[in-house]
Design a protein around this motif. Structure first.
Motif, mmCIF file in Angstrom:
data_model
loop_
_atom_site.group_PDB
_atom_site.id
_atom_site.type_symbol
_atom_site.label_atom_id
_atom_site.label_comp_id
_atom_site.label_asym_id
_atom_site.label_seq_id
_atom_site.Cartn_x
_atom_site.Cartn_y
_atom_site.Cartn_z
ATOM 1 N N ASP A 269 0.828 -1.203 0.000
ATOM 2 C CA ASP A 269 0.000 0.000 0.000
ATOM 3 C C ASP A 269 0.866 1.259 0.000
ATOM 4 O OD1 ASP A 269 -2.413 -1.385 0.028
ATOM 5 O OD2 ASP A 269 -2.430 -1.535 2.208
ATOM 6 N N VAL A 270 1.923 1.226 -0.774
ATOM 7 C CA VAL A 270 2.791 2.389 -0.936
ATOM 8 C C VAL A 270 2.935 2.653 -2.431
ATOM 9 C CG1 VAL A 270 4.054 2.039 1.228
ATOM 10 C CG2 VAL A 270 4.905 1.000 -0.869
ATOM 11 N N SER A 271 3.503 3.776 -2.752
ATOM 12 C CA SER A 271 3.632 4.150 -4.157
ATOM 13 C C SER A 271 4.602 3.231 -4.904
ATOM 14 C CB SER A 271 4.106 5.595 -4.274
ATOM 15 O OG SER A 271 5.449 5.696 -3.849
ATOM 16 N N ARG A 272 4.426 3.213 -6.194
ATOM 17 C CA ARG A 272 5.329 2.459 -7.061
ATOM 18 C C ARG A 272 6.761 2.990 -6.918
ATOM 19 N NH1 ARG A 272 4.420 -0.622 -11.841
ATOM 20 N NH2 ARG A 272 6.155 -0.460 -13.296
ATOM 21 N N ALA A 273 6.884 4.303 -6.775
ATOM 22 C CA ALA A 273 8.206 4.919 -6.614
ATOM 23 C C ALA A 273 8.888 4.417 -5.338
ATOM 24 C CB ALA A 273 8.079 6.439 -6.593
ATOM 25 N N ALA A 274 8.101 4.249 -4.277
ATOM 26 C CA ALA A 274 8.674 3.747 -3.019
ATOM 27 C C ALA A 274 9.189 2.323 -3.194
ATOM 28 C CB ALA A 274 7.639 3.810 -1.905
ATOM 29 N N ILE A 275 8.425 1.490 -3.887
ATOM 30 C CA ILE A 275 8.861 0.106 -4.132
ATOM 31 C C ILE A 275 10.109 0.095 -5.006
ATOM 32 C CG2 ILE A 275 8.218 -2.108 -5.170
ATOM 33 C CD1 ILE A 275 6.889 -1.472 -2.440
ATOM 34 N N TYR A 276 10.157 0.966 -6.011
ATOM 35 C CA TYR A 276 11.358 1.066 -6.843
ATOM 36 C C TYR A 276 12.578 1.412 -5.994
ATOM 37 C CZ TYR A 276 9.635 0.506 -11.612
ATOM 38 O OH TYR A 276 9.150 -0.017 -12.776
ATOM 39 N N LYS A 277 12.393 2.297 -5.021
ATOM 40 C CA LYS A 277 13.507 2.671 -4.151
ATOM 41 C C LYS A 277 13.976 1.461 -3.339
ATOM 42 C CE LYS A 277 14.920 5.984 -0.674
ATOM 43 N NZ LYS A 277 14.548 7.142 0.139
ATOM 44 N N HIS A 278 13.033 0.689 -2.812
ATOM 45 C CA HIS A 278 13.393 -0.526 -2.068
ATOM 46 C C HIS A 278 14.113 -1.520 -2.970
ATOM 47 C CE1 HIS A 278 11.489 0.509 1.695
ATOM 48 N NE2 HIS A 278 10.328 0.724 1.106
ATOM 49 N N ILE A 279 13.612 -1.681 -4.179
ATOM 50 C CA ILE A 279 14.237 -2.607 -5.127
ATOM 51 C C ILE A 279 15.649 -2.134 -5.473
ATOM 52 C CG2 ILE A 279 14.123 -3.439 -7.527
ATOM 53 C CD1 ILE A 279 11.054 -3.679 -7.090
ATOM 54 N N LYS A 280 15.824 -0.837 -5.606
ATOM 55 C CA LYS A 280 17.156 -0.290 -5.897
ATOM 56 C C LYS A 280 18.127 -0.618 -4.764
ATOM 57 C CE LYS A 280 19.681 3.911 -6.847
ATOM 58 N NZ LYS A 280 19.713 5.339 -6.810
ATOM 59 N N ILE A 281 17.684 -0.444 -3.527
ATOM 60 C CA ILE A 281 18.545 -0.751 -2.378
ATOM 61 C C ILE A 281 18.887 -2.232 -2.347
ATOM 62 C CG2 ILE A 281 18.589 -0.863 0.156
ATOM 63 C CD1 ILE A 281 16.960 1.805 0.086
ATOM 64 N N LEU A 282 17.893 -3.080 -2.575
ATOM 65 C CA LEU A 282 18.135 -4.528 -2.594
ATOM 66 C C LEU A 282 19.102 -4.912 -3.713
ATOM 67 C CD1 LEU A 282 14.514 -5.749 -1.862
ATOM 68 C CD2 LEU A 282 16.493 -6.023 -0.363
ATOM 69 N N THR A 283 19.001 -4.237 -4.836
ATOM 70 C CA THR A 283 19.904 -4.491 -5.960
ATOM 71 C C THR A 283 21.326 -4.049 -5.613
ATOM 72 O OG1 THR A 283 18.091 -4.187 -7.515
ATOM 73 C CG2 THR A 283 20.303 -4.020 -8.412
ATOM 74 N N GLU A 284 21.446 -2.874 -4.992
ATOM 75 C CA GLU A 284 22.767 -2.378 -4.603
ATOM 76 C C GLU A 284 23.435 -3.278 -3.568
ATOM 77 O OE1 GLU A 284 21.938 1.597 -3.295
ATOM 78 O OE2 GLU A 284 21.792 2.367 -5.333
ATOM 79 N N CYS A 285 22.616 -3.956 -2.763
ATOM 80 C CA CYS A 285 23.156 -4.874 -1.756
ATOM 81 C C CYS A 285 23.460 -6.244 -2.341
ATOM 82 C CB CYS A 285 22.169 -5.030 -0.604
ATOM 83 S SG CYS A 285 21.932 -3.525 0.326
ATOM 84 N N GLY A 286 23.057 -6.463 -3.560
ATOM 85 C CA GLY A 286 23.313 -7.741 -4.218
ATOM 86 C C GLY A 286 22.333 -8.838 -3.844
ATOM 87 N N LEU A 287 21.187 -8.466 -3.252
ATOM 88 C CA LEU A 287 20.209 -9.481 -2.857
ATOM 89 C C LEU A 287 19.188 -9.791 -3.940
ATOM 90 C CD1 LEU A 287 19.553 -8.526 0.860
ATOM 91 C CD2 LEU A 287 20.941 -10.392 -0.052
ATOM 92 N N ILE A 288 19.033 -8.890 -4.886
ATOM 93 C CA ILE A 288 18.166 -9.183 -6.026
ATOM 94 C C ILE A 288 18.832 -8.681 -7.297
ATOM 95 C CG2 ILE A 288 16.052 -9.040 -4.642
ATOM 96 C CD1 ILE A 288 15.366 -6.469 -6.116
ATOM 97 N N LYS A 289 18.356 -9.229 -8.387
ATOM 98 C CA LYS A 289 18.817 -8.808 -9.701
ATOM 99 C C LYS A 289 17.568 -8.522 -10.520
ATOM 100 C CE LYS A 289 22.002 -10.102 -13.302
ATOM 101 N NZ LYS A 289 23.052 -11.025 -13.686
ATOM 102 N N VAL A 290 17.566 -7.414 -11.224
ATOM 103 C CA VAL A 290 16.429 -7.062 -12.078
ATOM 104 C C VAL A 290 16.829 -7.378 -13.509
ATOM 105 C CG1 VAL A 290 14.893 -5.216 -12.845
ATOM 106 C CG2 VAL A 290 15.673 -5.274 -10.462
#
Length: 112
Positions: A36-57
């Motif tokens: 229940d948050v904005s798409r932009a907020a989820i993108y920010k979380h995904i960016k952090i997870l990507t920078e940490c190496g926990l996910i790959k887009v």
């Protein structure tokens, strides 16, 4: 900027994203629909997870899919493990102490 894995798992939303994609990759729209948050907020979380190496887009056609790369969590696991061992030793010592107290109390009860 390289972030560490502890920063990634500090946020409950990021932990939930990791849980969602741990067993199967999901497109970003599917991930965002669960919050229940904005798409932009989820993108920010995904960016952090990507920078940490926990996910790959990965781009597949017009869609972008999030895929879990959980090897990075071994750093957290190793850190937690040292404390788990300490607490196990302490609890084992407590168990021994409590058994000694119990056996002393049983001995006291038979004298009365």
């Amino acid at each position: 900027m390289r972030r560490d894995v502890f920063q990634a798992i500090a946020d409950p939303t990021r932990r939930e994203i990791i849980n969602m994609i741990a067993n199967r990759s999901l497109n970003i729209n599917s991930v965002t629909e669960n919050f229940d948050v904005s798409r932009a907020a989820i993108y920010k979380h995904i960016k952090i997870l990507t920078e940490c190496g926990l996910i790959k887009v990965k781009q597949q056609g017009r869609e972008r899919y999030c895929e879990a790369k959980l090897d990075g969590l071994s750093e957290v696991s190793n850190w937690v493990e040292q404390y788990r061992k300490q607490w196990e030793q302490r609890l084992d010592s407590l168990e021994v102490y409590l058994k000694e107290l119990q056996s002393k109390n049983k001995g006291d009860d038979t004298i009365k």
